[in-house]
Design a protein around this motif. Structure first.
Motif, PDB file in Angstrom:
ATOM      1  N   PHE A  57      -1.954  13.664   8.330  1.00 38.95           N
ATOM      2  CA  PHE A  57      -3.231  13.482   9.006  1.00 38.95           C
ATOM      3  C   PHE A  57      -3.165  12.365  10.041  1.00 38.95           C
ATOM      4  N   ALA A  58      -4.235  12.216  10.796  1.00 38.95           N
ATOM      5  CA  ALA A  58      -4.256  11.277  11.916  1.00 38.95           C
ATOM      6  C   ALA A  58      -3.968   9.850  11.452  1.00 38.95           C
ATOM      7  N   THR A  59      -3.142   9.168  12.213  1.00 39.49           N
ATOM      8  CA  THR A  59      -2.718   7.814  11.865  1.00 39.49           C
ATOM      9  C   THR A  59      -3.896   6.857  11.762  1.00 39.49           C
ATOM     10  N   ALA A  60      -4.744   6.809  12.791  1.00 33.49           N
ATOM     11  CA  ALA A  60      -5.863   5.865  12.804  1.00 33.49           C
ATOM     12  C   ALA A  60      -6.822   6.137  11.649  1.00 33.49           C
ATOM     13  N   ASP A  61      -7.125   7.411  11.389  1.00 28.01           N
ATOM     14  CA  ASP A  61      -8.037   7.754  10.295  1.00 28.01           C
ATOM     15  C   ASP A  61      -7.443   7.352   8.950  1.00 28.01           C
ATOM     16  N   THR A  62      -6.134   7.546   8.806  1.00 27.36           N
ATOM     17  CA  THR A  62      -5.472   7.158   7.558  1.00 27.36           C
ATOM     18  C   THR A  62      -5.533   5.649   7.345  1.00 27.36           C
ATOM     19  N   LEU A  63      -5.270   4.892   8.385  1.00 25.88           N
ATOM     20  CA  LEU A  63      -5.307   3.432   8.263  1.00 25.88           C
ATOM     21  C   LEU A  63      -6.721   2.939   7.955  1.00 25.88           C
ATOM     22  N   ARG A  64      -7.713   3.553   8.566  1.00 26.78           N
ATOM     23  CA  ARG A  64      -9.098   3.151   8.267  1.00 26.78           C
ATOM     24  C   ARG A  64      -9.441   3.448   6.809  1.00 26.78           C
ATOM     25  N   ALA A  65      -8.948   4.565   6.294  1.00 25.43           N
ATOM     26  CA  ALA A  65      -9.205   4.898   4.891  1.00 25.43           C
ATOM     27  C   ALA A  65      -8.535   3.883   3.965  1.00 25.43           C
ATOM     28  N   ILE A  66      -7.327   3.475   4.306  1.00 30.60           N
ATOM     29  CA  ILE A  66      -6.620   2.459   3.510  1.00 30.60           C
ATOM     30  C   ILE A  66      -7.385   1.134   3.551  1.00 30.60           C
ATOM     31  N   ALA A  67      -7.867   0.769   4.725  1.00 27.07           N
ATOM     32  CA  ALA A  67      -8.638  -0.477   4.858  1.00 27.07           C
ATOM     33  C   ALA A  67      -9.919  -0.410   4.045  1.00 27.07           C
ATOM     34  N   ALA A  68     -10.461   0.802   3.867  1.00 27.06           N
ATOM     35  CA  ALA A  68     -11.705   0.972   3.103  1.00 27.06           C
ATOM     36  C   ALA A  68     -11.463   0.989   1.601  1.00 27.06           C
ATOM     37  N   GLY A  69     -10.206   0.858   1.190  1.00 27.72           N
ATOM     38  CA  GLY A  69      -9.911   0.757  -0.227  1.00 27.72           C
ATOM     39  C   GLY A  69      -9.213   1.951  -0.839  1.00 27.72           C
ATOM     40  N   LYS A  70      -8.926   2.975  -0.040  1.00 24.04           N
ATOM     41  CA  LYS A  70      -8.208   4.122  -0.578  1.00 24.04           C
ATOM     42  C   LYS A  70      -6.746   3.727  -0.786  1.00 24.04           C
ATOM     43  N   GLY A  71      -6.176   4.198  -1.858  1.00 23.30           N
ATOM     44  CA  GLY A  71      -4.818   3.776  -2.204  1.00 23.30           C
ATOM     45  C   GLY A  71      -3.719   4.641  -1.636  1.00 23.30           C
ATOM     46  N   PHE A  72      -3.967   5.289  -0.515  1.00 18.97           N
ATOM     47  CA  PHE A  72      -2.960   6.184   0.064  1.00 18.97           C
ATOM     48  C   PHE A  72      -1.671   5.437   0.384  1.00 18.97           C
ATOM     49  N   ARG A  73      -0.568   6.179   0.343  1.00 14.47           N
ATOM     50  CA  ARG A  73       0.742   5.610   0.603  1.00 14.47           C
ATOM     51  C   ARG A  73       1.419   6.418   1.708  1.00 14.47           C
ATOM     52  N   ILE A  74       1.726   5.791   2.795  1.00 20.32           N
ATOM     53  CA  ILE A  74       2.357   6.455   3.937  1.00 20.32           C
ATOM     54  C   ILE A  74       3.859   6.496   3.706  1.00 20.32           C
ATOM     55  N   PRO A  86      -1.281  10.424  -2.344  1.00 23.45           N
ATOM     56  CA  PRO A  86      -2.312   9.644  -3.034  1.00 23.45           C
ATOM     57  C   PRO A  86      -1.690   8.630  -3.979  1.00 23.45           C
ATOM     58  N   PRO A  87      -2.460   7.646  -4.446  1.00 21.48           N
ATOM     59  CA  PRO A  87      -1.904   6.646  -5.372  1.00 21.48           C
ATOM     60  C   PRO A  87      -1.506   7.250  -6.709  1.00 21.48           C
ATOM     61  N   SER A  88      -1.999   8.446  -7.003  1.00 22.29           N
ATOM     62  CA  SER A  88      -1.688   9.096  -8.275  1.00 22.29           C
ATOM     63  C   SER A  88      -0.330   9.788  -8.282  1.00 22.29           C
ATOM     64  N   TRP A  89       0.374   9.766  -7.128  1.00 20.64           N
ATOM     65  CA  TRP A  89       1.688  10.423  -7.096  1.00 20.64           C
ATOM     66  C   TRP A  89       2.578   9.806  -8.166  1.00 20.64           C
ATOM     67  N   PRO A  90       3.101  10.613  -9.095  1.00 20.97           N
ATOM     68  CA  PRO A  90       3.862  10.047 -10.227  1.00 20.97           C
ATOM     69  C   PRO A  90       5.199   9.456  -9.821  1.00 20.97           C
ATOM     70  N   GLY A  91       5.518   8.317 -10.389  1.00 20.44           N
ATOM     71  CA  GLY A  91       6.788   7.665 -10.109  1.00 20.44           C
ATOM     72  C   GLY A  91       7.976   8.510 -10.502  1.00 20.44           C
ATOM     73  N   SER A  92       7.787   9.376 -11.511  1.00 19.85           N
ATOM     74  CA  SER A  92       8.878  10.241 -11.955  1.00 19.85           C
ATOM     75  C   SER A  92       9.242  11.279 -10.903  1.00 19.85           C
ATOM     76  N   GLU A  93       8.376  11.475  -9.905  1.00 26.21           N
ATOM     77  CA  GLU A  93       8.632  12.463  -8.866  1.00 26.21           C
ATOM     78  C   GLU A  93       8.981  11.817  -7.528  1.00 26.21           C
ATOM     79  N   LYS A  94       9.494  10.613  -7.576  1.00 24.59           N
ATOM     80  CA  LYS A  94       9.939   9.968  -6.338  1.00 24.59           C
ATOM     81  C   LYS A  94      11.031  10.798  -5.671  1.00 24.59           C
ATOM     82  N   GLY A  95      11.926  11.365  -6.484  1.00 30.06           N
ATOM     83  CA  GLY A  95      12.997  12.189  -5.936  1.00 30.06           C
ATOM     84  C   GLY A  95      12.469  13.395  -5.190  1.00 30.06           C
ATOM     85  N   LEU A  96      11.399  13.984  -5.695  1.00 33.01           N
ATOM     86  CA  LEU A  96      10.798  15.138  -5.029  1.00 33.01           C
ATOM     87  C   LEU A  96      10.254  14.736  -3.663  1.00 33.01           C
ATOM     88  N   LEU A  97       9.692  13.545  -3.589  1.00 30.96           N
ATOM     89  CA  LEU A  97       9.154  13.049  -2.324  1.00 30.96           C
ATOM     90  C   LEU A  97      10.278  12.777  -1.325  1.00 30.96           C
TER      91      LEU A  97
END
Length: 261
Positions: free
Chosen positions: A85-102, A136-147
């Motif tokens: 998704f759009a970079t600026a929109d993603t950064l604004r969402a993170i600043a608003a407290g969303k735990g997204f991970r780029i 999302p912040p819920s992405w499981p650590g066990s699936e880092k390899g999948l990412l």
């Protein structure tokens, strides 16, 4: 002796069963990748069309969104697993407290403004119109390899674009593509957009940019044939303040707020 051989055969069969079960479990996981209907999302579409996701052993279903607001809401709700998704929109969402991970980058419109290289604020505004890949912040650590596999597929898509530019010849407006999430570019957009608040830790944004995923994916591909596309990416790869090796493998075992401590 026969008993020992039987025992060894049983152990090997058990180990094979474990491996097969692991592969089967991974194969059963289909990633729902939401993407913005925007030229900057082309790497995702090319990775699907050219079989790069399949080559990396990742099953992906693409889900198109007309705007980033709807896509980010779907990512937060869990109706998609990964977003582009759009970079600026993603950064604004993170600043608003969303735990997204780029975790990766995408396309950014090629500037037609001659002042962009001279004025940092103009450049940041234009870069904000690009696309980033996030989870999302819920992405499981066990699936880092999948990412890492998914990101490697996006790097393969970049290589397709680099080596065969005709695949994007009709895209307007013209884009330049880079699968690197590029923390320092994001930091410039973040800073010049006034998103850093006094109560935030100084490295708040760094806790949401996981460039080591991209670095690991690039390392995977560097084990194979190396062409000018991979050499170009390798020459530009730069670690973020919270990147490997100190935090490699640990960032997905704790929430972003903790990772930024």
């Amino acid at each position: 002796m026969n008993a020992e051989l039987l025992h060894l055969a049983a152990m090997l069969a058990l180990m094979a069963g474990i491996v097969l079960a692991t592969v089967s479990d991974g194969a059963a996981r289909t990633i729902r990748l939401g993407y913005l209907d925007h030229p900057g999302s082309a790497l995702c579409r090319i990775a699907a069309a050219k079989g790069h996701f399949a080559k990396e052993g990742v099953a992906v279903t693409l889900v198109r969104f007309a705007d980033s607001a709807g896509g980010l809401a779907a990512l937060e709700a869990g109706t998609i697993d990964v977003g582009a998704f759009a970079t600026a929109d993603t950064l604004r969402a993170i600043a608003a407290g969303k735990g997204f991970r780029i975790v990766a980058g995408g396309g950014t419109p090629i500037s037609t403004n001659t002042l962009a290289e001279l004025d940092e604020s103009i450049r940041a505004e234009e870069d904000g119109r690009g696309v980033v890949v996030l989870v999302p912040p819920s992405w499981p650590g066990s699936e880092k390899g999948l990412l890492i596999q998914l990101t490697a597929a996006l790097i393969r898509a970049y290589r397709t674009v680099h080596n065969h530019p005709e695949v994007i010849a009709g895209i307007r407006p013209a884009q330049w593509y880079d699968p690197n999430p590029d923390y320092w570019k994001l930091e410039r957009i973040w800073r010049l957009s006034g998103l850093q608040q006094p109560e935030m830790k100084r490295d708040f944004l760094a806790g949401h940019v996981y460039e080591e995923i991209y670095c690991d994916a690039l390392d995977r591909l560097l084990l194979g044939p190396i062409d000018s596309a991979l050499q170009n990416l390798f020459s530009k790869a730069v670690c973020t303040p919270n990147c490997c090796p100190a935090n490699s493998g640990a960032l997905f075992s704790q929430p972003p707020a903790a990772a930024a401590q």
